[in-house]
Design a protein around this motif. Sequence first.
Motif, PDB file in Angstrom:
ATOM      1  N   PHE A  38      -7.052   0.484   2.134  1.00 46.21           N
ATOM      2  CA  PHE A  38      -6.328   1.305   2.980  1.00 46.21           C
ATOM      3  C   PHE A  38      -6.745   1.117   4.620  1.00 46.21           C
ATOM      4  CE2 PHE A  38      -6.282   3.511  -1.064  1.00 46.21           C
ATOM      5  CZ  PHE A  38      -5.152   3.962  -1.153  1.00 46.21           C
ATOM      6  N   THR A  39      -5.875   1.191   5.353  1.00 47.55           N
ATOM      7  CA  THR A  39      -5.958   0.919   6.773  1.00 47.55           C
ATOM      8  C   THR A  39      -6.938   2.132   7.477  1.00 47.55           C
ATOM      9  OG1 THR A  39      -3.852   0.020   7.040  1.00 47.55           O
ATOM     10  CG2 THR A  39      -5.020   0.483   9.074  1.00 47.55           C
ATOM     11  N   GLU A  40      -7.984   1.471   8.074  1.00 47.42           N
ATOM     12  CA  GLU A  40      -8.971   2.514   8.831  1.00 47.42           C
ATOM     13  C   GLU A  40      -8.072   3.520   9.852  1.00 47.42           C
ATOM     14  OE1 GLU A  40     -13.386   2.752  10.603  1.00 47.42           O
ATOM     15  OE2 GLU A  40     -12.133   0.804  10.448  1.00 47.42           O
ATOM     16  N   GLY A  41      -8.416   4.577   9.769  1.00 49.69           N
ATOM     17  CA  GLY A  41      -7.789   5.674  10.370  1.00 49.69           C
ATOM     18  C   GLY A  41      -7.131   6.718   9.099  1.00 49.69           C
ATOM     19  N   SER A  42      -6.104   7.488   9.924  1.00 46.28           N
ATOM     20  CA  SER A  42      -5.577   8.436   9.214  1.00 46.28           C
ATOM     21  C   SER A  42      -5.215   8.093   7.596  1.00 46.28           C
ATOM     22  CB  SER A  42      -4.241   8.942   9.687  1.00 46.28           C
ATOM     23  OG  SER A  42      -3.600   9.963   8.809  1.00 46.28           O
ATOM     24  N   GLU A  43      -4.788   7.049   7.470  1.00 50.68           N
ATOM     25  CA  GLU A  43      -4.618   6.445   5.771  1.00 50.68           C
ATOM     26  C   GLU A  43      -5.761   6.571   5.193  1.00 50.68           C
ATOM     27  OE1 GLU A  43      -1.688   3.291   4.005  1.00 50.68           O
ATOM     28  OE2 GLU A  43      -3.527   2.568   4.630  1.00 50.68           O
ATOM     29  N   ARG A  44      -6.847   5.863   5.658  1.00 47.00           N
ATOM     30  CA  ARG A  44      -8.180   5.803   5.023  1.00 47.00           C
ATOM     31  C   ARG A  44      -8.862   7.093   4.745  1.00 47.00           C
ATOM     32  NH1 ARG A  44     -12.765   1.627   6.795  1.00 47.00           N
ATOM     33  NH2 ARG A  44     -11.234   0.077   6.506  1.00 47.00           N
ATOM     34  N   ASN A  45      -8.630   7.884   5.838  1.00 51.38           N
ATOM     35  CA  ASN A  45      -9.339   9.225   5.942  1.00 51.38           C
ATOM     36  C   ASN A  45      -8.815  10.122   4.649  1.00 51.38           C
ATOM     37  OD1 ASN A  45     -10.867   8.496   8.310  1.00 51.38           O
ATOM     38  ND2 ASN A  45      -9.693   9.690   9.578  1.00 51.38           N
ATOM     39  N   LYS A  46      -7.357   9.768   4.369  1.00 50.75           N
ATOM     40  CA  LYS A  46      -6.798  10.730   3.342  1.00 50.75           C
ATOM     41  C   LYS A  46      -7.387  10.239   1.964  1.00 50.75           C
ATOM     42  CE  LYS A  46      -2.428  11.658   5.542  1.00 50.75           C
ATOM     43  NZ  LYS A  46      -0.961  11.269   5.566  1.00 50.75           N
ATOM     44  N   ALA A  47      -7.495   9.010   1.773  1.00 52.48           N
ATOM     45  CA  ALA A  47      -8.116   8.251   0.661  1.00 52.48           C
ATOM     46  C   ALA A  47      -9.691   8.561   0.540  1.00 52.48           C
ATOM     47  CB  ALA A  47      -7.889   6.729   0.583  1.00 52.48           C
ATOM     48  N   LEU A  48     -10.404   8.527   1.575  1.00 54.55           N
ATOM     49  CA  LEU A  48     -11.811   8.846   1.413  1.00 54.55           C
ATOM     50  C   LEU A  48     -12.124  10.482   1.270  1.00 54.55           C
ATOM     51  CD1 LEU A  48     -13.240   6.145   3.936  1.00 54.55           C
ATOM     52  CD2 LEU A  48     -13.502   6.311   1.342  1.00 54.55           C
ATOM     53  N   GLY A  49     -10.900  11.054   1.791  1.00 56.59           N
ATOM     54  CA  GLY A  49     -11.087  12.484   1.779  1.00 56.59           C
ATOM     55  C   GLY A  49     -10.921  12.829   0.167  1.00 56.59           C
ATOM     56  N   ALA A  50      -9.997  12.097  -0.358  1.00 54.63           N
ATOM     57  CA  ALA A  50      -9.727  12.384  -1.950  1.00 54.63           C
ATOM     58  C   ALA A  50     -11.186  11.965  -2.511  1.00 54.63           C
ATOM     59  CB  ALA A  50      -8.622  11.599  -2.391  1.00 54.63           C
ATOM     60  N   TRP A  51     -11.444  10.869  -2.183  1.00 48.81           N
ATOM     61  CA  TRP A  51     -13.072  10.465  -2.893  1.00 48.81           C
ATOM     62  C   TRP A  51     -14.213  11.620  -2.684  1.00 48.81           C
ATOM     63  CZ3 TRP A  51     -14.770   5.967  -5.481  1.00 48.81           C
ATOM     64  CH2 TRP A  51     -16.039   5.773  -5.684  1.00 48.81           C
ATOM     65  N   GLY A  52     -14.427  12.081  -1.417  1.00 49.91           N
ATOM     66  CA  GLY A  52     -15.245  13.263  -1.332  1.00 49.91           C
ATOM     67  C   GLY A  52     -14.983  14.251  -1.978  1.00 49.91           C
TER      68      GLY A  52
END
Length: 480
Positions: free
Chosen positions: A127-141
């Motif tokens: 996932f591209t750093e920024g909003s896209e990765r934040n969404k993915a890492l938000g789900a991980w968190g």
Amino acid sequence: MIASARRKWLGLALLLLVQFMVVLDIAIVNVALPSIQTDLGFSQENLQWVISAYALLFGGFLLLGGRAADLLGRRRLFLIGIVVFTVASLISGLAWSEGALIGARALQGLGAAIVTPAALSIISTTFTEGSERNKALGAWGAVGAFGAVAGVLLGGVLTDLLSWEWIFFVNIPVGILGFALTPFLIGESRDATAKSYDIPGAVLVTSGLVSLVYAITQANDHGWGSTRTIGLFVASVALLAGFLGWEARSKDPLMPFSIFRLRTLVGANVAGLILGTALFGMFLMLTLYMQQVLGYSPLKTGVAYLAVAGTAIFWSALAAQLVTRIGVKRVLVVGMVTLTAGLVYFTQVSVGGSYARDLLPGFLLIGVGLGFSFVPISIAALAGVRSSEAGLASGLINTSQQIGGALGIAALSSIATSTTSNEVSAGTVPALALTDGFEQAFVAGGIIAFVGILVALFVVSRRDLEQEVPEAEPAFEPAA
């Protein structure tokens, strides 16, 4: 080959499912320990090894597992980890003796140490750093926050309604599904710039971390000031110092020191250490308080955590949205403040306490703290990291949290036990002595969490989160 948008998000769902299985297993055993002790005839001194064996290999091999994923292939290591973890789960459920279960739990910890950093690094490089990765890492968190309490919930339900063996058997279908779908949903990737493998560095850091976790988990049994405990800590420090010295001279190090150029990565790891210390110890103290003082059954204890598990999902989703809008730093500060408030609230638990008065308000605060802490820490730990170092960064943050968890369980248990023992010796009735011990443990946990607020305020930097990911040369080699 760049994955299609649909394939990427389906791959993320699979990674999260497998990671939920791993996170679940950290806490799911706690509630089942009395049943395990009865059925397998565990001695009291060996019972804690059901937890410690898992923590020992999980914490000790995370850093090596993360860097191995970078060098050997992230998907490949993820698949290997799934196999190890699933087979170990089957053996755990079929365990016939103390030694069999302890050995299987150690193997589970090794599998988890391979799966977790590999999965997180796959997310980082997909996932591209920024909003896209934040969404993915938000789900991980969110998985980390929910799994931390769902383990206690499911542990109670499965132990009461079925048997303790099912806390391990539930992993098997998830492992089989993960292994079957991974080749179709997740592409291979690795660090193409690595020319050699730093075997001396791997041996030194793994030995040092295993020694450190062993020293922490055994400190209560042998005494924090005993010769054995001090010797183990000295040995771990010597091994880790040797590792740092070797890495400084190595041409192709296991852990390039350049990764610590990012102040936010450092801050995220310190915050992760503090979060693990406060949370793991807190959940153990709460579980013991509900069962030993309030007389809750394993099932009732598990259901009591629904207030945390349910709200943590909502707050994690909100945190993932807010991180993009107002930044990691602010969200993390809110998380550490509410986590501290929850621990402070638990300092007033009483012998004749009720769920609504003594526990529920604190559980609701902890739910906010979980979501608003796990999500920003997961994002900050990978912000600005090169693709070639994604596995290393993933291993670092998981190592920080796991060592923090081991330290928190040992330290808060020591405080509670010593307080209770002193009061019982002075003639205090056991229930009151136990409660006073838990209260003192919550005070210590609150102080630790308060330090996390300071780290979020003064160590985590916004600047790193706004920088582009530096890549001096192509370091990411994708494969189908």
